[in-house]
Design a protein around this motif. Sequence first.
Motif, PDB file in Angstrom:
ATOM      1  N   LEU A   1      -0.310  10.020  16.535  1.00 49.52           N
ATOM      2  CA  LEU A   1      -0.584   9.726  15.130  1.00 49.52           C
ATOM      3  C   LEU A   1      -1.755  10.603  14.685  1.00 49.52           C
ATOM      4  O   LEU A   1      -2.837  10.556  15.281  1.00 49.52           O
ATOM      5  CB  LEU A   1      -0.938   8.247  14.963  1.00 49.52           C
ATOM      6  CG  LEU A   1      -1.254   7.789  13.536  1.00 49.52           C
ATOM      7  CD1 LEU A   1       0.000   7.867  12.657  1.00 49.52           C
ATOM      8  CD2 LEU A   1      -1.800   6.357  13.544  1.00 49.52           C
ATOM      9  N   VAL A   2      -1.540  11.424  13.672  1.00 45.73           N
ATOM     10  CA  VAL A   2      -2.563  12.363  13.208  1.00 45.73           C
ATOM     11  C   VAL A   2      -3.373  11.700  12.100  1.00 45.73           C
ATOM     12  O   VAL A   2      -2.816  11.317  11.057  1.00 45.73           O
ATOM     13  CB  VAL A   2      -1.930  13.674  12.710  1.00 45.73           C
ATOM     14  CG1 VAL A   2      -3.015  14.643  12.240  1.00 45.73           C
ATOM     15  CG2 VAL A   2      -1.091  14.305  13.818  1.00 45.73           C
ATOM     16  N   VAL A   3      -4.673  11.546  12.331  1.00 44.82           N
ATOM     17  CA  VAL A   3      -5.570  10.936  11.354  1.00 44.82           C
ATOM     18  C   VAL A   3      -6.407  12.046  10.718  1.00 44.82           C
ATOM     19  O   VAL A   3      -7.161  12.738  11.408  1.00 44.82           O
ATOM     20  CB  VAL A   3      -6.476   9.880  12.002  1.00 44.82           C
ATOM     21  CG1 VAL A   3      -7.381   9.234  10.954  1.00 44.82           C
ATOM     22  CG2 VAL A   3      -5.634   8.819  12.713  1.00 44.82           C
ATOM     23  N   VAL A   4      -6.284  12.224   9.413  1.00 44.48           N
ATOM     24  CA  VAL A   4      -7.000  13.278   8.688  1.00 44.48           C
ATOM     25  C   VAL A   4      -8.181  12.644   7.958  1.00 44.48           C
ATOM     26  O   VAL A   4      -8.002  11.815   7.052  1.00 44.48           O
ATOM     27  CB  VAL A   4      -6.074  13.989   7.680  1.00 44.48           C
ATOM     28  CG1 VAL A   4      -6.829  15.112   6.962  1.00 44.48           C
ATOM     29  CG2 VAL A   4      -4.841  14.539   8.383  1.00 44.48           C
TER      30      VAL A   4
ATOM     31  N   LEU B   1      -2.751  20.426   3.277  1.00 45.02           N
ATOM     32  CA  LEU B   1      -2.230  19.271   3.989  1.00 45.02           C
ATOM     33  C   LEU B   1      -0.712  19.329   4.068  1.00 45.02           C
ATOM     34  O   LEU B   1      -0.113  18.967   5.089  1.00 45.02           O
ATOM     35  CB  LEU B   1      -2.685  17.984   3.298  1.00 45.02           C
ATOM     36  CG  LEU B   1      -2.228  16.667   3.950  1.00 45.02           C
ATOM     37  CD1 LEU B   1      -2.698  16.598   5.404  1.00 45.02           C
ATOM     38  CD2 LEU B   1      -2.751  15.467   3.163  1.00 45.02           C
TER      39      LEU B   1
ATOM     40  N   ILE C   1       1.532  19.253   7.535  1.00 42.26           N
ATOM     41  CA  ILE C   1       2.639  18.323   7.793  1.00 42.26           C
ATOM     42  C   ILE C   1       3.890  19.081   8.211  1.00 42.26           C
ATOM     43  O   ILE C   1       4.567  18.716   9.193  1.00 42.26           O
ATOM     44  CB  ILE C   1       2.906  17.463   6.544  1.00 42.26           C
ATOM     45  CG1 ILE C   1       1.717  16.531   6.287  1.00 42.26           C
ATOM     46  CG2 ILE C   1       4.197  16.671   6.702  1.00 42.26           C
ATOM     47  CD1 ILE C   1       1.810  15.761   4.984  1.00 42.26           C
TER      48      ILE C   1
ATOM     49  N   PHE D   1       1.197  10.598   9.760  1.00 37.25           N
ATOM     50  CA  PHE D   1      -0.126  11.008   9.291  1.00 37.25           C
ATOM     51  C   PHE D   1      -0.814   9.831   8.615  1.00 37.25           C
ATOM     52  O   PHE D   1      -0.183   9.069   7.867  1.00 37.25           O
ATOM     53  CB  PHE D   1      -0.019  12.162   8.292  1.00 37.25           C
ATOM     54  CG  PHE D   1       0.270  13.488   8.920  1.00 37.25           C
ATOM     55  CD1 PHE D   1      -0.745  14.409   9.145  1.00 37.25           C
ATOM     56  CD2 PHE D   1       1.559  13.829   9.305  1.00 37.25           C
ATOM     57  CE1 PHE D   1      -0.479  15.646   9.723  1.00 37.25           C
ATOM     58  CE2 PHE D   1       1.835  15.043   9.892  1.00 37.25           C
ATOM     59  CZ  PHE D   1       0.812  15.958  10.097  1.00 37.25           C
TER      60      PHE D   1
ATOM     61  N   VAL E   1      -4.198   9.478   6.191  1.00 35.60           N
ATOM     62  CA  VAL E   1      -5.098  10.352   5.430  1.00 35.60           C
ATOM     63  C   VAL E   1      -6.205   9.523   4.794  1.00 35.60           C
ATOM     64  O   VAL E   1      -5.947   8.468   4.195  1.00 35.60           O
ATOM     65  CB  VAL E   1      -4.328  11.149   4.361  1.00 35.60           C
ATOM     66  CG1 VAL E   1      -5.276  12.060   3.579  1.00 35.60           C
ATOM     67  CG2 VAL E   1      -3.211  11.960   5.005  1.00 35.60           C
TER      68      VAL E   1
ATOM     69  N   ALA F   1       5.985  15.500   3.229  1.00 34.55           N
ATOM     70  CA  ALA F   1       6.295  14.390   4.126  1.00 34.55           C
ATOM     71  C   ALA F   1       7.701  13.857   3.887  1.00 34.55           C
ATOM     72  O   ALA F   1       8.432  13.537   4.829  1.00 34.55           O
ATOM     73  CB  ALA F   1       5.260  13.277   3.955  1.00 34.55           C
TER      74      ALA F   1
ATOM     75  N   LEU G   1       3.659   8.884   5.976  1.00 36.24           N
ATOM     76  CA  LEU G   1       2.371   9.344   5.443  1.00 36.24           C
ATOM     77  C   LEU G   1       1.650   8.135   4.858  1.00 36.24           C
ATOM     78  O   LEU G   1       2.096   7.543   3.871  1.00 36.24           O
ATOM     79  CB  LEU G   1       2.586  10.416   4.365  1.00 36.24           C
ATOM     80  CG  LEU G   1       1.340  10.973   3.678  1.00 36.24           C
ATOM     81  CD1 LEU G   1       0.411  11.638   4.682  1.00 36.24           C
ATOM     82  CD2 LEU G   1       1.739  11.955   2.574  1.00 36.24           C
TER      83      LEU G   1
END
Length: 359
Positions: free
Chosen positions: A21-24, A38, A42, A53, A55, A67, A74
Motif C-alpha cells: 500500500l503506497v502512502v503519499v 501523482l 499511479i 494509494f 494520499v 486511478a 485511491l
Amino acid sequence: SWARVLRARPLPLSGIEEGELVVVTSAARWLSSDSTSLARLILDLAPARVAGFVVEGDVPRAAVDAAETVDMPLLVLPSQASALEVEQAVARCIVDRQAGLRQRVEEVYNDLLRLALEDAGVEAIAQALADRAGRSVAVVDEHQEVQALAHPVGASGPWVALVPDAPSLVRVLTTSSGDDALRPRDGSQLPPVVHLVLDDHRLACLVVPMVIKGTVAGHLSLLGAPGDFQELDYLLAQRAAGVFAIELARQRAVLEAQMRLQGDFLEDLLAGNFGAEEAMLARARHLGHDLRRPHVVVVLGLDPAETGRPGGSDPARALRPTRRFLDVARRELRARFPTALFLERGDLLSALIPFDSRA
C-alpha cells in the motif's frame, strides 16, 4: 503485504513490491511540482500490482482519472489523520494477521503430527487435514498411485464431483513430477507449492512434494475451485506435506523390515538352505504363516525387451518402470493374499501364496 510511505525524498520505484500500500504524504513535494505527477506515479506503479494509494492532502483530478483507468484504489486521508498513523496501523494489521495464520497452521500441524505418531495412517491424516482445511485432499505416491483421497464433511460445489477418482490429478502429476517447480529447493526449509488448474479450468489444486531424505516420495494436493485458494491453504499444504512425509517414511521402514524377514526366509526356503523341516515350520509360524498348507510360488518381472530404455545420465529414471511395477504387484498381491510372503531380488518379485482352489 506492507505499507510504503513516500516522504520528502524521492524513493526508487524499483524498491516498491507487489501488494504494498503506497502512502503519499504531504511532505512529498517532489510529487507536487505539477498536477500530473501523482497521476504518472499511479500509472507507473500499476504494473507492479501495488494494493492501492493513500494520499495526504488534496488529490488532483488527473490522479483520480489515472486511478480509474488502471482500476487502482485511491484513498484520501481526512485532515485530522496522519500518514504515520496509517503506516503503523497497516503494519499492525499485517503482523497480527500473519501471527494468526501461523498459529492456525501450527495448530493443524500439531493435530496431524499427533495422528502420525499414533500410527493412524495416511487416510486418517488426510481426512483430518480435509476437515481442518475445508479442502479435498489427495495423497499420491512417487508412482502416481493414489494413497488417500478425503473430502471435508459437508463438502459441496461443482468441483467436488470431479475429484473422486482424481484421474486428472494423477495425469498432471505424471507429466509434471519432473518439473523444476515441483522439486525441493536446495537449502529450503519448506517444499515449494505449485498451483495447477485441471479439467478445463473446473478444478484446481495446490501441489506440494513430500520429501524423504532429499528424495520426492510423492505429492500432497489440496483440491478446490479455481481462484478459491487463500494464503492459509498454501501454508497448510507446506506444513502438512512434512507430516505425510513422516508417515510415509514410517510405512517404508516397516515394509522394509517385513521384506527383509520374509525375503531371508523365502530365499532359504526356495534354495533348501535349512537343516530341519521343523526349524522352517517354526520360522514360518513366527511370520504368521502355515507351511503345512498347499502353496504356489509366483515370480513376476517386466520383459527387459519392453523396458530396456536408456536412462542417459540418470540411471534411477531408467529403473522407475520396474520399481513401479514391483511395488504395484506386491501391493495387489498382498491385498488379495494377506498371508503371502515376498522376496524381491533385482528386477524380480517372488511370492509364496497359500493355494486355494477357490482363488
